[in-house]
Design a protein around this motif. Structure first.
Motif, PDB file in Angstrom:
ATOM      1  N   TYR A  28       0.815  -1.205   0.000  1.00 25.39           N
ATOM      2  CA  TYR A  28       0.000   0.000   0.000  1.00 25.39           C
ATOM      3  C   TYR A  28       0.851   1.258   0.000  1.00 25.39           C
ATOM      4  CZ  TYR A  28      -3.971   3.019   1.089  1.00 25.39           C
ATOM      5  OH  TYR A  28      -4.946   3.982   1.036  1.00 25.39           O
ATOM      6  N   SER A  29       1.967   1.204   0.700  1.00 24.08           N
ATOM      7  CA  SER A  29       2.847   2.372   0.781  1.00 24.08           C
ATOM      8  C   SER A  29       3.430   2.753  -0.579  1.00 24.08           C
ATOM      9  CB  SER A  29       3.983   2.106   1.776  1.00 24.08           C
ATOM     10  OG  SER A  29       4.723   0.953   1.387  1.00 24.08           O
ATOM     11  N   SER A  30       3.520   1.773  -1.506  1.00 18.97           N
ATOM     12  CA  SER A  30       4.101   2.046  -2.819  1.00 18.97           C
ATOM     13  C   SER A  30       3.156   2.822  -3.725  1.00 18.97           C
ATOM     14  CB  SER A  30       4.501   0.735  -3.495  1.00 18.97           C
ATOM     15  OG  SER A  30       3.350  -0.004  -3.890  1.00 18.97           O
ATOM     16  N   LEU A  47      -0.873  -4.016   3.937  1.00 14.49           N
ATOM     17  CA  LEU A  47      -1.304  -2.761   4.550  1.00 14.49           C
ATOM     18  C   LEU A  47      -0.564  -2.507   5.854  1.00 14.49           C
ATOM     19  CD1 LEU A  47      -5.039  -3.635   4.060  1.00 14.49           C
ATOM     20  CD2 LEU A  47      -3.985  -1.651   2.986  1.00 14.49           C
ATOM     21  N   PRO A  48      -0.486  -1.244   6.271  1.00 18.19           N
ATOM     22  CA  PRO A  48       0.075  -0.948   7.594  1.00 18.19           C
ATOM     23  C   PRO A  48      -0.785  -1.592   8.672  1.00 18.19           C
ATOM     24  CG  PRO A  48      -0.113   1.053   6.262  1.00 18.19           C
ATOM     25  CD  PRO A  48      -0.876  -0.015   5.540  1.00 18.19           C
ATOM     26  N   GLY A  49      -0.156  -2.107   9.721  1.00 18.15           N
ATOM     27  CA  GLY A  49      -0.903  -2.740  10.810  1.00 18.15           C
ATOM     28  C   GLY A  49      -1.779  -1.740  11.531  1.00 18.15           C
ATOM     29  N   ASN A  50      -2.949  -2.197  11.984  1.00 15.31           N
ATOM     30  CA  ASN A  50      -3.886  -1.306  12.675  1.00 15.31           C
ATOM     31  C   ASN A  50      -4.011  -1.619  14.159  1.00 15.31           C
ATOM     32  OD1 ASN A  50      -5.254  -3.699  12.528  1.00 15.31           O
ATOM     33  ND2 ASN A  50      -6.982  -2.903  11.322  1.00 15.31           N
ATOM     34  N   ARG A  51      -3.158  -2.498  14.646  1.00 12.01           N
ATOM     35  CA  ARG A  51      -3.173  -2.814  16.073  1.00 12.01           C
ATOM     36  C   ARG A  51      -1.771  -2.646  16.645  1.00 12.01           C
ATOM     37  NH1 ARG A  51      -6.175  -7.289  14.206  1.00 12.01           N
ATOM     38  NH2 ARG A  51      -4.416  -8.676  14.604  1.00 12.01           N
ATOM     39  N   TRP A  83     -23.700   3.572  -3.324  1.00 10.45           N
ATOM     40  CA  TRP A  83     -23.455   4.772  -4.125  1.00 10.45           C
ATOM     41  C   TRP A  83     -23.086   5.974  -3.278  1.00 10.45           C
ATOM     42  CZ3 TRP A  83     -22.279   4.343  -9.012  1.00 10.45           C
ATOM     43  CH2 TRP A  83     -22.678   3.174  -9.665  1.00 10.45           C
ATOM     44  N   LYS A  84     -22.573   5.713  -2.083  1.00 12.08           N
ATOM     45  CA  LYS A  84     -21.983   6.772  -1.265  1.00 12.08           C
ATOM     46  C   LYS A  84     -20.555   6.990  -1.739  1.00 12.08           C
ATOM     47  CE  LYS A  84     -20.503   7.865   3.425  1.00 12.08           C
ATOM     48  NZ  LYS A  84     -20.445   7.388   4.838  1.00 12.08           N
ATOM     49  N   PRO A  85     -20.151   8.230  -2.082  1.00 11.02           N
ATOM     50  CA  PRO A  85     -18.799   8.489  -2.571  1.00 11.02           C
ATOM     51  C   PRO A  85     -17.737   8.193  -1.507  1.00 11.02           C
ATOM     52  CG  PRO A  85     -20.266  10.289  -3.172  1.00 11.02           C
ATOM     53  CD  PRO A  85     -21.014   9.428  -2.194  1.00 11.02           C
ATOM     54  N   LEU A  86     -16.723   7.446  -1.919  1.00 12.58           N
ATOM     55  CA  LEU A  86     -15.600   7.108  -1.050  1.00 12.58           C
ATOM     56  C   LEU A  86     -14.377   7.883  -1.531  1.00 12.58           C
ATOM     57  CD1 LEU A  86     -16.134   3.228  -1.111  1.00 12.58           C
ATOM     58  CD2 LEU A  86     -16.955   4.846   0.618  1.00 12.58           C
ATOM     59  N   ALA A  87     -13.756   8.624  -0.643  1.00 13.85           N
ATOM     60  CA  ALA A  87     -12.628   9.478  -1.019  1.00 13.85           C
ATOM     61  C   ALA A  87     -11.426   8.636  -1.435  1.00 13.85           C
ATOM     62  CB  ALA A  87     -12.256  10.399   0.134  1.00 13.85           C
ATOM     63  N   MET A  88     -10.869   8.954  -2.608  1.00 16.06           N
ATOM     64  CA  MET A  88      -9.652   8.307  -3.076  1.00 16.06           C
ATOM     65  C   MET A  88      -8.450   9.146  -2.653  1.00 16.06           C
ATOM     66  SD  MET A  88     -10.853   7.120  -6.924  1.00 16.06           S
ATOM     67  CE  MET A  88      -9.513   5.930  -7.139  1.00 16.06           C
ATOM     68  N   LYS A  89      -7.307   8.504  -2.471  1.00 14.39           N
ATOM     69  CA  LYS A  89      -6.090   9.212  -2.097  1.00 14.39           C
ATOM     70  C   LYS A  89      -5.295   9.584  -3.349  1.00 14.39           C
ATOM     71  CE  LYS A  89      -5.431   7.450   2.573  1.00 14.39           C
ATOM     72  NZ  LYS A  89      -4.472   6.847   3.530  1.00 14.39           N
ATOM     73  N   ARG A  90      -4.624  10.709  -3.277  1.00 13.96           N
ATOM     74  CA  ARG A  90      -3.826  11.181  -4.407  1.00 13.96           C
ATOM     75  C   ARG A  90      -2.354  10.865  -4.189  1.00 13.96           C
ATOM     76  NH1 ARG A  90      -0.689  15.149  -6.638  1.00 13.96           N
ATOM     77  NH2 ARG A  90      -1.358  16.003  -8.658  1.00 13.96           N
ATOM     78  N   GLY A  91      -1.727  10.252  -5.180  1.00 12.91           N
ATOM     79  CA  GLY A  91      -0.308   9.976  -5.115  1.00 12.91           C
ATOM     80  C   GLY A  91       0.513  11.175  -5.563  1.00 12.91           C
ATOM     81  N   ASP A  92       1.811  11.069  -5.442  1.00 13.89           N
ATOM     82  CA  ASP A  92       2.703  12.175  -5.783  1.00 13.89           C
ATOM     83  C   ASP A  92       2.669  12.529  -7.267  1.00 13.89           C
ATOM     84  OD1 ASP A  92       3.499  12.239  -3.133  1.00 13.89           O
ATOM     85  OD2 ASP A  92       5.233  10.927  -3.461  1.00 13.89           O
ATOM     86  N   ASN A  93       2.285  11.572  -8.117  1.00 17.08           N
ATOM     87  CA  ASN A  93       2.289  11.783  -9.560  1.00 17.08           C
ATOM     88  C   ASN A  93       0.894  11.941 -10.160  1.00 17.08           C
ATOM     89  OD1 ASN A  93       5.218  11.447  -9.848  1.00 17.08           O
ATOM     90  ND2 ASN A  93       4.826   9.304  -9.296  1.00 17.08           N
ATOM     91  N   GLY A  94      -0.069  12.294  -9.324  1.00 18.35           N
ATOM     92  CA  GLY A  94      -1.420  12.528  -9.815  1.00 18.35           C
ATOM     93  C   GLY A  94      -2.234  11.269 -10.048  1.00 18.35           C
TER      94      GLY A  94
END
Length: 246
Positions: A28-30, A47-51, A83-94
């Motif tokens: 995920y970090s990549s 994924l990063p650990g959540n505990r 159909w609830k919008p889920l926010a996407m994350k933006r990477g460094d290159n768009g």
């Protein structure tokens, strides 16, 4: 939203598995440094650990990516989110990204992107259909959690069936039945990294008899409780396909 009503009446596309994406592992970090968007694909995500004390965790699902350097906000919405919008994350290159974890549901995913308030179909995904409003809805195969060994056939989209067999040591598996005139060469199964052989077919509504051929031996589907006799009087398995009303 009118899209919800459209989903109820438009048939979901039957989508084949992408053999090149099975078993792909992504960190995920990549994704933050990714420089290329792609069609949605099934991945195993680290994924990063959540505990507390957990550095990482692994999950299966579908990775959505969308490239747009100029966009300020991009959301993903579909039948999987009501159909609830889920926010996407933006990477460094768009490159915008969202990882949807597997839920175990069978229904194929139908979705759109919401880019700065404008709904668009996925420009990189050729699997789409008319939404009845002058635009399109995109579709992708639902992510499924790892399956156990006791697998059998299951529904896969409208009029679609997926035949499954756990046999990691087999070298060749095909299926014969009323749907292919009992020809052992017509329908070959593909083995996945989990040792499960799979084949997807579209079948018209009706009753079908079938058996697997495993390295030359005819065998019924042992985890399908319904059985009968095949063309040679041997035990086989039975499925009933009914017309979907969804």
């Amino acid at each position: 939203m009118r899209i919800r009503a459209i989903i109820a009446v438009i048939p979901i596309l039957f989508l084949a598995l992408r053999p090149d994406s099975a078993g792909e592992t992504v960190y995920y970090s990549s994704l933050k440094s990714s420089n290329r968007a792609d069609t949605p694909r099934q991945v195993t995500m680290v994924l990063p650990g959540n505990r507390q004390g957990q550095s990482t965790m692994v999950s299966e699902g579908v990775l959505f990516t969308y490239g747009n350097r100029g966009a300020k906000k991009v959301h993903l919405a579909g039948n999987f989110s009501g159909w609830k919008p889920l926010a996407m994350k933006r990477g460094d290159n768009g490159i915008w990204y969202y990882f949807l974890e597997a839920s175990g549901k069978q229904t194929d995913l139908v979705y759109k992107y919401l880019v700065d308030g404008i709904w668009i179909a996925d420009p990189l995904n050729p699997d789409r259909f008319d939404d009845g409003m002058g635009s399109y809805l995109s579709a992708v195969e639902a992510p499924l959690k790892s399956e156990g060994r006791r697998v059998s056939w299951r529904h896969a989209g409208r009029d679609g069936v997926e035949f499954r067999l756990y046999r990691p040591g087999a070298r060749f598996v095909s299926i014969v039945g009323d749907f292919n005139n009992w020809n052992p060469e017509d329908d070959l199964l593909r083995k996945g990294p989990d040792g499960i052989w799979r084949l997807r077919k579209r079948l018209l509504p009706g009753r079908y008899r079938y058996s697997f051929i495993i390295d030359g031996e005819w065998q019924p589907d042992i985890y399908n409780p319904r059985s009968g006799s095949d063309v040679n009087g041997m035990v086989c398995s039975i499925i009933d396909i009914r017309r979907s009303t969804k």
